[in-house]
Design a protein around this motif. Structure first.
Motif, PDB file in Angstrom:
ATOM      1  N   GLY A   1      -2.193   0.499 -11.723  1.00 47.53           N
ATOM      2  CA  GLY A   1      -1.009  -0.118 -11.994  1.00 47.53           C
ATOM      3  C   GLY A   1       0.090   0.819 -12.176  1.00 47.53           C
ATOM      4  O   GLY A   1       1.163   0.406 -12.856  1.00 47.53           O
ATOM      5  N   THR A   2       0.057   1.659 -11.391  1.00 50.75           N
ATOM      6  CA  THR A   2       1.167   2.749 -11.276  1.00 50.75           C
ATOM      7  C   THR A   2       1.658   2.615  -9.875  1.00 50.75           C
ATOM      8  O   THR A   2       1.150   2.197  -8.873  1.00 50.75           O
ATOM      9  CB  THR A   2       0.949   3.948 -11.780  1.00 50.75           C
ATOM     10  N   ALA A   3       2.974   3.224  -9.499  1.00 53.70           N
ATOM     11  CA  ALA A   3       3.315   3.385  -8.560  1.00 53.70           C
ATOM     12  C   ALA A   3       3.921   4.793  -7.941  1.00 53.70           C
ATOM     13  O   ALA A   3       4.069   5.343  -8.790  1.00 53.70           O
ATOM     14  CB  ALA A   3       4.782   2.234  -8.251  1.00 53.70           C
ATOM     15  N   ASN A   4       4.345   4.961  -6.667  1.00 55.68           N
ATOM     16  CA  ASN A   4       4.646   6.462  -6.373  1.00 55.68           C
ATOM     17  C   ASN A   4       5.769   6.703  -6.899  1.00 55.68           C
ATOM     18  O   ASN A   4       5.902   8.015  -7.720  1.00 55.68           O
ATOM     19  CB  ASN A   4       4.912   6.462  -4.965  1.00 55.68           C
ATOM     20  N   GLN A   5       6.984   5.916  -6.754  1.00 57.40           N
ATOM     21  CA  GLN A   5       8.129   6.489  -7.511  1.00 57.40           C
ATOM     22  C   GLN A   5       8.650   6.039  -8.633  1.00 57.40           C
ATOM     23  O   GLN A   5       9.015   6.703  -9.568  1.00 57.40           O
ATOM     24  CB  GLN A   5       9.344   5.930  -6.241  1.00 57.40           C
ATOM     25  N   ALA A   6       8.126   4.780  -9.023  1.00 59.88           N
ATOM     26  CA  ALA A   6       8.497   4.250 -10.302  1.00 59.88           C
ATOM     27  C   ALA A   6       7.654   4.650 -11.431  1.00 59.88           C
ATOM     28  O   ALA A   6       7.990   4.501 -12.792  1.00 59.88           O
ATOM     29  CB  ALA A   6       8.668   2.754 -10.334  1.00 59.88           C
TER      30      ALA A   6
ATOM     31  N   ARG B   1      -3.231  -2.731  -6.349  1.00 62.37           N
ATOM     32  CA  ARG B   1      -2.058  -2.416  -5.742  1.00 62.37           C
ATOM     33  C   ARG B   1      -0.809  -3.249  -6.417  1.00 62.37           C
ATOM     34  O   ARG B   1      -0.397  -4.359  -5.971  1.00 62.37           O
ATOM     35  CB  ARG B   1      -1.611  -2.747  -4.212  1.00 62.37           C
ATOM     36  N   ARG B   2      -0.232  -2.638  -7.649  1.00 62.42           N
ATOM     37  CA  ARG B   2       0.494  -3.389  -8.584  1.00 62.42           C
ATOM     38  C   ARG B   2       1.097  -2.577  -9.463  1.00 62.42           C
ATOM     39  O   ARG B   2       0.332  -1.555  -9.913  1.00 62.42           O
ATOM     40  CB  ARG B   2       0.020  -4.656  -9.095  1.00 62.42           C
ATOM     41  N   LEU B   3       2.297  -2.905  -9.964  1.00 63.79           N
ATOM     42  CA  LEU B   3       2.871  -2.278 -11.306  1.00 63.79           C
ATOM     43  C   LEU B   3       2.751  -2.804 -12.234  1.00 63.79           C
ATOM     44  O   LEU B   3       3.187  -4.069 -12.462  1.00 63.79           O
ATOM     45  CB  LEU B   3       4.428  -2.058 -10.820  1.00 63.79           C
TER      46      LEU B   3
ATOM     47  N   ALA C   1       0.880  -1.120   0.054  1.00 59.39           N
ATOM     48  CA  ALA C   1       0.094  -0.123   0.096  1.00 59.39           C
ATOM     49  C   ALA C   1       0.847   1.110   0.116  1.00 59.39           C
ATOM     50  O   ALA C   1       0.390   2.232  -0.663  1.00 59.39           O
ATOM     51  CB  ALA C   1      -0.823   0.144   1.242  1.00 59.39           C
ATOM     52  N   ASP C   2       1.974   1.164   0.582  1.00 58.20           N
ATOM     53  CA  ASP C   2       2.840   2.414   0.684  1.00 58.20           C
ATOM     54  C   ASP C   2       3.502   2.692  -0.542  1.00 58.20           C
ATOM     55  O   ASP C   2       3.833   3.789  -0.896  1.00 58.20           O
ATOM     56  CB  ASP C   2       4.082   2.275   1.885  1.00 58.20           C
ATOM     57  N   GLU C   3       3.436   1.716  -1.473  1.00 63.58           N
ATOM     58  CA  GLU C   3       4.277   2.099  -2.584  1.00 63.58           C
ATOM     59  C   GLU C   3       3.252   2.578  -3.944  1.00 63.58           C
ATOM     60  O   GLU C   3       3.586   2.945  -5.004  1.00 63.58           O
ATOM     61  CB  GLU C   3       4.948   0.766  -3.396  1.00 63.58           C
ATOM     62  N   CYS C   4       1.969   2.611  -3.490  1.00 63.41           N
ATOM     63  CA  CYS C   4       1.004   2.926  -4.283  1.00 63.41           C
ATOM     64  C   CYS C   4       0.577   4.390  -4.073  1.00 63.41           C
ATOM     65  O   CYS C   4       0.524   4.865  -3.092  1.00 63.41           O
ATOM     66  CB  CYS C   4      -0.133   2.077  -4.458  1.00 63.41           C
ATOM     67  N   PRO C   5      -0.131   4.961  -5.164  1.00 58.29           N
ATOM     68  CA  PRO C   5      -0.714   6.331  -4.858  1.00 58.29           C
ATOM     69  C   PRO C   5      -1.767   6.195  -4.008  1.00 58.29           C
ATOM     70  O   PRO C   5      -2.408   5.081  -3.727  1.00 58.29           O
ATOM     71  CB  PRO C   5      -1.440   6.635  -6.314  1.00 58.29           C
ATOM     72  N   ASP C   6      -1.903   7.327  -3.148  1.00 54.91           N
ATOM     73  CA  ASP C   6      -3.050   7.307  -2.170  1.00 54.91           C
ATOM     74  C   ASP C   6      -4.710   7.031  -2.963  1.00 54.91           C
ATOM     75  O   ASP C   6      -4.618   7.265  -3.878  1.00 54.91           O
ATOM     76  CB  ASP C   6      -3.217   8.766  -1.446  1.00 54.91           C
TER      77      ASP C   6
END
Length: 607
Positions: free
Chosen positions: A460-465, A108-110, A96-101
């Protein structure tokens, strides 16, 4: 890699996979070795907080680029550039921490795009070589294919279809990866294509239009009527139904004795590469030639040559106009065009009146609406693209539709939810996402709002990547009014605009003054004089009027037509044969020994 990435974080794994892919493509790293190392690193550091992916591990397809000219299938020669083709998707679970709010747990996946093949990028000169092969095969109408009897051509096409059946699973898999069509729809496209060809052949064999004997009803004049080929057909198919819609024009054209040049679509073209061996085994050399690469580079020179006799084009009207104008003698270019549309859904007031309201009826209407707007993510020329709803009931309708859409499963084409394949799947490329966002932003800036939860969001996106996801949750826009881009432009994607109206005159004005005229759907609960008048008015605007059902091309035996900038020509089992042939008459007068002479000719003629 271990120093560069923290493999306890799956988003880092995805970054590393992407880097490995890029390095291995350029032969800088042994991808298999490093990939195995990466997998081991990830396994060693897996943690319980990671959500399990919603689909099992899959091996993506890979279709190597081939050239098919003059009956020969070969790997692309050194002077033909190969472009990499990417599809969706590799899926890496995230915390959950790696995904947008606000990201729901199931998303929760890239998602990252994977290389699924290569496509030859033919030059102008190479495209003209393919055309020259077609010119030789046609030979002014005296080539092998046009001079074969109709029964011989039918036998050859049947052989082709038998060969193609062996490619079903490969083609279905490629359709899922390259254009994001869910498995059920990909299977249906392949199967419907074969069924269309089978129906076409049965129609030929049962019809009187293809040489049924001599007509003696005109006094002493005897007439024999059949149909003959036009010449060289340039066929350009779409990306959304690359097999079915292309073949609905291509195969009837071939059966009638035409020679074809097929432009493989830039998106959705890998499925065509899987058909080349079947064509090579079944048809004489040069009967069909493939051209791939940039349409702007390869197509104008073919048309400018004046050697193209017929244009079968399924796509946008702007591109069609440019090609037509490029012909040195456009008056003799036989046109078959299936173009864009802005099909309306018109909901009449009686549908919402309590005295006539029926929950089961409204449920059927909503089911048709959801399917009509969002089947294959709304990427159909026949999709409902603007919904006119009585103003007093429009907000109620928007909320009802939003609730239905929020329950649609959003995922990858091969994934299942409650034993059903994903209903919303990735769009084919980032440009489609950008266009959807532009339409949504324009509408919102001008007063519309997104009614459904997370509408327009790319998952299917992530906060940093970041990511390369093209998986968009549909957006229900309301209220949509004149002046908004989505009111007039064909969105061809998962955006559903709802336009409230005060009077049916507004709806009729939109239909009368609009650019397009393919289909319309009228939704109501009772019969009335007003609805009958609406049908009468629409009959001179649209090619098909649907009552309480979504727009669609089926059944294939029905004429699929349109007006204005939506179509020129009619597609169906019977009509396509007529579009790609010319009525040809043999005549004689029943005097002296004419009949004996004609009977002698008839014994030896294949026509």
């Amino acid at each position: 890699l271990s120093r560069l990435f923290d493999f306890r974080r799956p988003v880092a794994v995805a970054r590393a996979r992407y880097l490995i892919m890029k390095l291995s493509i350029n032969n800088w790293l042994p991808a298999a070795f490093i990939g195995a190392t990466l997998c081991n690193q990830h396994a060693a550091h897996a943690t319980d907080e990671i959500v399990t992916p919603t689909s099992p591990s899959r091996v993506s397809p890979f279709v190597r680029g081939k050239v098919f000219v003059d009956g020969t299938v070969r790997d692309a020669p050194s002077d033909v550039e190969l472009a990499d083709v990417y599809g969706c998707c590799d899926s890496t679970a995230l915390s959950a921490d790696e995904c947008p709010d606000g990201t729901d747990s199931e998303h929760r996946r890239l998602l990252t795009r994977v290389k699924i093949g290569t496509m030859p990028q033919m030059t102008k000169e190479q495209a003209l070589q393919a055309l020259n092969s077609a010119v030789t095969a046609w030979n002014g109408g005296s080539g092998t294919w046009p001079q074969m009897s109709l029964s011989e051509r039918i036998e050859a096409i049947q052989k082709f279809m038998a060969e193609l059946r062996h490619k079903r699973e490969e083609i279905v898999n490629v359709l899922m990866y390259e254009i994001g069509k869910n498995r059920l729809d990909a299977e249906a496209e392949f199967d419907r294509t074969l069924q269309f060809v089978e129906k076409t052949i049965k129609y030929i064999q049962s019809s009187n239009d293809f040489g049924s004997g001599w007509d003696a009803s005109n006094g002493p004049t005897r007439l024999f009527l059949s149909r003959a080929a036009i010449g060289i057909v340039l066929c350009l198919g779409p990306y959304n139904y690359p097999l079915n819609e292309t073949y609905a024009a291509l195969i009837p054209a071939l059966l009638m004795g035409n020679v074809a040049v097929l432009k493989v679509p830039t998106v959705g073209g890998l499925a065509h590469l899987l058909t080349v061996e079947a064509f090579a085994k079944s048809l004489p050399p040069g009967t069909i030639n493939f051209i791939s690469g940039s349409g702007r580079t390869t197509m104008p020179p073919l048309v400018e040559s004046g050697k193209i006799d017929s244009l079968a084009f399924i796509g946008g009207s702007g591109a069609a106009d440019k090609l037509i104008k490029a012909h040195p003698e456009p008056h003799r270019l036989k046109l078959f065009l299936q173009l864009e549309a802005k099909n309306m859904g018109v909901y009449l007031p009686d549908l919402f009146e309590s005295s006539s309201n029926d929950d089961s009826h409204m449920e059927r209407i909503m089911k048709e609406t959801v399917a009509g707007t969002l089947s294959f993510n709304g990427q159909r020329c026949t999709a409902l693209k603007l919904l006119f709803v009585p103003k007093d009931h429009s907000e109620q309708f928007a909320n009802m539709l939003a609730e239905k859409v929020e329950h649609m499963s959003v995922g990858l084409p091969w994934e299942k939810s409650s034993d059903k394949y994903s209903q919303i799947t990735p769009l084919p490329n980032e440009s489609r996402i950008e266009y959807m966002r532009a339409l949504i932003e324009d509408a919102v800036e001008k007063g519309a709002r997104i009614v459904n939860k997370n509408g327009g969001r790319v998952v299917g996106t992530a906060n940093q990547a970041g990511g390369e996801s093209t998986l968009m949750i549909p957006a229900i826009l309301y209220p949509v009014t004149p002046g908004m881009r989505v009111y007039d432009e064909e969105q061809f994607g998962p955006v559903v605009p709802i336009a409230p109206y005060n009077s049916l005159d507004e709806v009729l004005k939109y239909a009368r003054e609009g650019k397009y005229g393919q289909q319309v759907s009228i939704f109501k609960s009772t019969a009335s004089e007003a609805s009958a008048q609406l049908v009468d008015r629409f009959s001179t605007v649209f090619g098909k009027i649907n009552i309480n059902s979504q727009c669609g091309r089926s059944p294939d035996t029905a004429p699929f037509s349109g007006r204005r900038s939506s179509a020129m020509g009619v597609m169906s089992v019977a009509n396509a044969l007529m579009e790609f042939s010319i009525p040809t008459v043999i005549s004689y007068k029943d005097v002296a020994d004419n009949e004996e002479i004609v009977r002698g000719i008839e014994v030896h003629s294949k026509f």
